[in-house]
Write a protein that holds these residues in place. Sequence first.
Motif, short mmCIF file in Angstrom:
data_model
loop_
_atom_site.label_atom_id
_atom_site.label_comp_id
_atom_site.label_asym_id
_atom_site.label_seq_id
_atom_site.Cartn_x
_atom_site.Cartn_y
_atom_site.Cartn_z
N VAL A 244 0.84 -1.21 0.00
CA VAL A 244 0.00 0.00 0.00
C VAL A 244 0.87 1.25 0.00
O VAL A 244 0.68 2.17 -0.81
CB VAL A 244 -0.95 -0.01 1.21
N TYR A 245 1.85 1.30 0.91
CA TYR A 245 2.67 2.50 1.03
C TYR A 245 3.63 2.64 -0.15
O TYR A 245 3.88 3.75 -0.64
CB TYR A 245 3.43 2.51 2.36
N GLY A 246 4.17 1.51 -0.63
CA GLY A 246 5.06 1.59 -1.77
C GLY A 246 4.35 2.12 -3.00
O GLY A 246 4.85 3.03 -3.70
N ALA A 247 3.18 1.56 -3.30
CA ALA A 247 2.43 2.00 -4.47
C ALA A 247 1.95 3.43 -4.33
O ALA A 247 1.97 4.21 -5.29
CB ALA A 247 1.25 1.06 -4.70
N ALA A 290 -7.18 -4.50 2.48
CA ALA A 290 -5.79 -4.15 2.17
C ALA A 290 -5.45 -4.44 0.71
O ALA A 290 -4.78 -3.64 0.04
CB ALA A 290 -4.84 -4.91 3.09
N ILE A 291 -5.90 -5.58 0.19
CA ILE A 291 -5.62 -5.92 -1.21
C ILE A 291 -6.30 -4.93 -2.14
O ILE A 291 -5.70 -4.45 -3.11
CB ILE A 291 -6.09 -7.36 -1.51
N SER A 292 -7.54 -4.61 -1.86
CA SER A 292 -8.25 -3.63 -2.70
C SER A 292 -7.54 -2.29 -2.69
O SER A 292 -7.40 -1.62 -3.73
CB SER A 292 -9.69 -3.45 -2.19
N GLN A 293 -7.06 -1.89 -1.52
CA GLN A 293 -6.37 -0.62 -1.40
C GLN A 293 -5.06 -0.63 -2.18
O GLN A 293 -4.75 0.32 -2.92
CB GLN A 293 -6.10 -0.33 0.08
#
Length: 553
Positions: A244-247, A290-293
């Motif tokens: 999430v944070y990397g993307a 989390a995956i959706s995000q």
Amino acid sequence: MAKPIIISIDDDPQVARAIGRDLKGRFGKSYRIISSVSAEEVLKSLPDFKNAGIPVAMFLSDQRMPEMNGVSFMRKAMKVFPDARKVLLTAYSDTEAAIQAINDIRLDYYLLKPWDPPEERLFPVIEDLLEDWQRDYIPGFKGIKVIGYQYSPHTHMVKDFLASNLIPYQWLEIDESEGNRSILNANGIADSELPAIIYEDGSFEVLPSIKSIAGRIGREPELVHQIYDVIIVGAGPAGLAAAVYGASEGLKTLLIERKAPGGQAGTSSRIENYLGFPAGLSGADLTRRAISQAKRLGAEFLSPCTVINIHQKDGYKTVLLEDGREIVTRTLIITTGVDYRRLDIPDIERFTGAGVYYGASTTEISACRGRDIFILGGGNSAGQSAVYLSNFAKNVYIVIRRDSLSYTMSAYLINQISAITNIHLITDSEIIAVYGSGHLESLTFVNSKNGNRTTSDAVALYIFIGAKPYTDWIKPEVLRNEKGYILTSKELLRNSEMAKIWKLPREPYLLETSCSGIFAAGDVRAGAMARVASAVGEGSMAISFIHKYLSDQ
């Protein structure tokens, strides 16, 4: 098809009209809105809805009503529609009752009156809860079907993969009905070819492999980039947070998972101490969000896919996959977590997947209904599973080596367990034998203090006896401690092998391993705290140090 129903109750006609008006304006196209001033009238109508096959998606009820209070109404209504979401409408003075209702009836949310403006204080809450309800509700099933025998390791593997990857499917036990067997006859499938999976387009596959299923359902996307900024190996809470944070920060991010997203946390029936969720949430819910995000922000996801080695050259890392593919990245985060330790007793492997399960394995709930089951282990994961499984099993027996749960389990879980009458604690004991014909039927445990042996019927045994890190695949240059956990940061400086490997003028960054540009986060890291929140924190922290590393390069 009839619309699902949202029911609101308030004994004040003016308030009842107001909430009915707001709900119809926002949700009337997709849901039938029913507003009432009488809890008794609503309770009388619920069996009619049930018999007609019309689902109730949500109950919103005022707490203070003359016929019965909102909590009492919810308790009765949930006997008819247990999956409906529950929202309590309260005044400020009733907040204590609402908080208590979170534990008493698993209240999903409470709203303080008035809720103006509804666009800010009502609609976002209702939309989020309805989205959760829609995820679980399957009207007139249309999708993947799995047909086979209940006690089959291969069948368990298929169901567990689908469930862990949050893919809805319908389970059809071959001996449960003639209708299920007629599916085999119509498709010319022999009993020896089970399990079989029937896809949404009507095609089917017998004795399917996980790889073939993943290919059919689109879980093996093509790689977009030739070189990634960061590859994350392991999609537990730490890996998902890093994705999430990397993307979100513009890094070309790839997340690789060998089994299913969520890790051990993803199998948890209820995480009660995660910040911001007073009613708790399941591991599957957390994983899905989390995956959706991560995908929405641009992260790529590869699963099921196993990394077998890492090579370094000229500052780049090459990740070697089990299928022979190689992927180049500038940095790497290892978040592979831990695996459950195996129980070492005779015949245990023969029943693994056929009555013996490591972890929660909620996919096999149907086999537990009205039967006696055993849980081995006294940690929080064992306690959460015991609470959840007690809703289905006749009796749940927790077997532990010590004389109390207080050594290894959180107090809130111990209190919950003590209040559930069909959960029983067996102390100072170990399971020493399992028996059955084709699947688990009984087991024997021995008391370490008096030596007494007891054999009991058991349809399922869930094992939670500690964990070991999944690090056997990692190259020797990534230093680990004697238990296999990856060393990072200052712990590396105390290792005698570090000077032979680390040749940079700077010290390793926090979470960096003995190989520069390779980081570790979550349970796989030596000294990590085994908590979901800390794993999420470490995953996000790793991205910040990757930025420092890349700027140095």
